[in-house]
Enzyme design. Structure first.
Site, PDB file in Angstrom:
ATOM      1  N   ASN A 129       1.008  -1.479   0.017  1.00  0.00           N
ATOM      2  CA  ASN A 129       0.154  -0.051  -0.112  1.00  0.00           C
ATOM      3  C   ASN A 129       1.004   1.230  -0.184  1.00  0.00           C
ATOM      4  O   ASN A 129       0.279   2.157  -0.051  1.00  0.00           O
ATOM      5  CB  ASN A 129      -1.057   0.421   1.166  1.00  0.00           C
ATOM      6  CG  ASN A 129      -2.341  -1.578   1.257  1.00  0.00           C
ATOM      7  OD1 ASN A 129      -2.578  -1.326   0.204  1.00  0.00           O
ATOM      8  ND2 ASN A 129      -1.789  -1.898   2.616  1.00  0.00           N
ATOM      9  N   TRP A 156       7.333  -6.645  -4.237  1.00  0.00           N
ATOM     10  CA  TRP A 156       7.997  -6.547  -4.498  1.00  0.00           C
ATOM     11  C   TRP A 156       9.503  -6.090  -4.588  1.00  0.00           C
ATOM     12  O   TRP A 156      10.385  -4.954  -5.314  1.00  0.00           O
ATOM     13  CB  TRP A 156       7.444  -5.107  -5.853  1.00  0.00           C
ATOM     14  CG  TRP A 156       6.079  -5.703  -6.084  1.00  0.00           C
ATOM     15  CD1 TRP A 156       6.335  -6.674  -7.129  1.00  0.00           C
ATOM     16  CD2 TRP A 156       5.073  -4.788  -5.406  1.00  0.00           C
ATOM     17  NE1 TRP A 156       4.517  -6.385  -6.862  1.00  0.00           N
ATOM     18  CE2 TRP A 156       3.959  -5.192  -6.202  1.00  0.00           C
ATOM     19  CE3 TRP A 156       4.738  -3.890  -4.576  1.00  0.00           C
ATOM     20  CZ2 TRP A 156       2.757  -4.567  -6.170  1.00  0.00           C
ATOM     21  CZ3 TRP A 156       3.096  -3.378  -4.171  1.00  0.00           C
ATOM     22  CH2 TRP A 156       2.527  -3.846  -5.296  1.00  0.00           C
ATOM     23  N   GLY A 340       6.231  -9.437 -37.988  1.00  0.00           N
ATOM     24  CA  GLY A 340       5.266 -10.889 -37.243  1.00  0.00           C
ATOM     25  C   GLY A 340       6.693 -11.885 -36.281  1.00  0.00           C
ATOM     26  O   GLY A 340       6.377 -12.382 -35.339  1.00  0.00           O
ATOM     27  N   GLU A 363      12.135   1.212  -9.004  1.00  0.00           N
ATOM     28  CA  GLU A 363      13.298   2.777  -8.561  1.00  0.00           C
ATOM     29  C   GLU A 363      12.460   4.186  -8.411  1.00  0.00           C
ATOM     30  O   GLU A 363      13.250   4.716  -8.862  1.00  0.00           O
ATOM     31  CB  GLU A 363      14.802   2.182  -8.966  1.00  0.00           C
ATOM     32  CG  GLU A 363      14.947   1.289  -8.174  1.00  0.00           C
ATOM     33  CD  GLU A 363      16.917   1.347  -8.251  1.00  0.00           C
ATOM     34  OE1 GLU A 363      17.085   2.425  -8.048  1.00  0.00           O
ATOM     35  OE2 GLU A 363      17.158   0.338  -8.235  1.00  0.00           O
ATOM     36  N   THR A 365       8.730   5.236 -10.486  1.00  0.00           N
ATOM     37  CA  THR A 365       7.994   5.912 -11.896  1.00  0.00           C
ATOM     38  C   THR A 365       8.966   6.365 -12.659  1.00  0.00           C
ATOM     39  O   THR A 365       8.783   8.590 -12.066  1.00  0.00           O
ATOM     40  CB  THR A 365       6.543   5.871 -11.570  1.00  0.00           C
ATOM     41  OG1 THR A 365       6.186   6.977 -10.947  1.00  0.00           O
ATOM     42  CG2 THR A 365       5.904   4.553 -10.766  1.00  0.00           C
ATOM     43  N   GLU A 367       6.618   9.163 -13.500  1.00  0.00           N
ATOM     44  CA  GLU A 367       5.913   9.918 -12.483  1.00  0.00           C
ATOM     45  C   GLU A 367       6.718  10.996 -11.704  1.00  0.00           C
ATOM     46  O   GLU A 367       6.720  11.629 -11.267  1.00  0.00           O
ATOM     47  CB  GLU A 367       4.550   9.853 -12.162  1.00  0.00           C
ATOM     48  CG  GLU A 367       3.951   9.597 -13.196  1.00  0.00           C
ATOM     49  CD  GLU A 367       4.056   8.385 -14.372  1.00  0.00           C
ATOM     50  OE1 GLU A 367       2.759   8.276 -15.276  1.00  0.00           O
ATOM     51  OE2 GLU A 367       5.022   7.183 -13.737  1.00  0.00           O
TER      52      GLU A 367
END
Length: 380
Positions: A129, A156, A340, A363, A365, A367
């Protein structure tokens, strides 16, 4: 700033190319499919000095600069992003944190084992969270005499299962309070410390990502890194260097995708001529190279500042942001050039494509990088 590779960088690049062709390339797709983390490979890389690139020689490391470190990560990533990611996380996060903030006793205890590749390192900041919102973490360490009791979960985490030692950031104050985080070193095998769920990922599948679980895990105060409450500041400094390594990882993947595309464009014929003779393909290749060279310049600017001990928060964020974004663009274009075939696992670009996306997330984002950059330029 001198943009020429040093003799050491040239030697390292040649060594890694030889090593990767013998030890990584033949098995990387098998590892990717099965999500196998090849621990033995990392022990071998430790023997070559690749697991302690920045660690001084007195602690068993290679004692090299960030220029050589960028070369190491990018050359490995040109072949396999997963292995490059794991080498980066081991070097710049876990080992880097102990190197920068550990006391002499802690350095002597852990750095030789990490630098030799005998031990694999993990670094735990992120939670389910609280990704970017690290000040609100729920994993806590509560003082009990001369010990600390840790409870909570980290998510993670690279090498969350196989890591022999983890640097863990725990909340030691109230949520959202200032200076409420402290760093600790926790060894695998400590009662109450276990591995949780392993993530099933889009890319970087041979780089192990899993939970760290703490259930009344008791550790000595001797395992604390730095002062109580200094953990978040430490983490931000560690991430400054870590961003250079993810930028280098991005650079390597981008170069790998570009070089594969360039080769293929000369070999693949349509309408009785190589597809490289068509402007649509030639212009894609031109754009790829411009982006790669621009990313490399940003990376070496940040590395130069880091080597000199100068503040480089903005520069490392710029390098990480730009390199990771162009890495995705270049690997996408590479799949397009292959057509392809690019969508099949018989050719290398589909793996570059899948691996590239993590670079814009891990490490910090893209943003968050823009937030770091904008705060820096608006603070003056």
């Amino acid at each position: 700033m001198n943009f020429n590779y040093t003799d050491t960088q040239v030697s390292i690049a040649e060594m890694i190319r030889d090593f990767a062709n013998k030890n990584i390339r033949p098995q990387m797709m098998e590892w990717d499919e099965s999500q196998k983390f090849p621990i033995d490979l990392f022990h071998k890389m430790g023997e070559l000095g690749l697991m302690g690139v920045l660690v001084p020689t007195e602690y068993g490391g290679s004692g090299l600069s960030y220029f050589e470190y960028v070369t190491v990560i990018s050359e490995i990533a040109k072949v396999c992003g997963s292995i490059g990611l794991s080498v980066a996380a081991h070097n710049s996060l876990c080992t880097g944190h102990i190197l920068t903030f550990g006391n002499e006793e802690q350095k002597q205890k852990y750095l030789p084992k990490l630098a030799s590749g005998e031990w694999i390192g993990a670094w735990g900041l992120t939670e389910a969270n609280t990704g970017s919102d690290a000040g609100n973490m729920r994993c806590t360490a509560v003082r009990d005499g001369n010990d600390w009791i840790i409870n909570g979960t980290k998510n993670w985490i690279t090498h969350g299962i196989s890591g022999n030692v983890a640097v863990v950031l725990c909340r030691t104050g109230e949520p959202r309070a200032k200076n409420n985080v402290t760093a600790f070193v926790v060894e695998r095998g400590t009662p109450g410390f276990s591995a949780g769920k392993k993530e099933n990922k889009l890319g970087m599948r041979a780089s192990e990502t899993a939970e760290l679980v703490f259930d009344n895990c008791r550790i000595s105060d001797a395992q604390r890194l730095g002062e109580v409450g200094e953990g978040f500041k430490q983490a931000m400094k560690v991430l400054d260097g870590g961003r250079i390594s993810i930028a280098a990882l991005s650079l390597g993947i981008a170069k790998g995708a570009y070089e594969a595309s360039l080769k293929y464009s000369k070999e693949r014929h349509q309408f009785d001529q190589p597809i490289s003779s068509f402007q649509a393909i030639a212009f894609k290749l031109a754009d790829m190279l411009v982006k790669i060279e621009a990313a490399e310049a940003l990376i070496y600017q940040a590395a130069d500042k880091k080597n000199k001990g100068e503040k480089m928060t903005k520069e490392s964020a710029m390098a990480k942001y730009y390199a990771s974004e162009i890495c995705v663009q270049i690997s996408t274009d590479a799949v397009q050039i292959f057509g392809g075939y690019g969508y099949t696992k018989d050719f290398p670009v589909e793996k570059f494509y899948r691996d590239s996306k993590l670079c814009t997330i891990g490490e910090g984002t893209s943003e968050i990088q823009k937030l770091v950059i904008s705060r820096d330029i608006l603070s003056h």
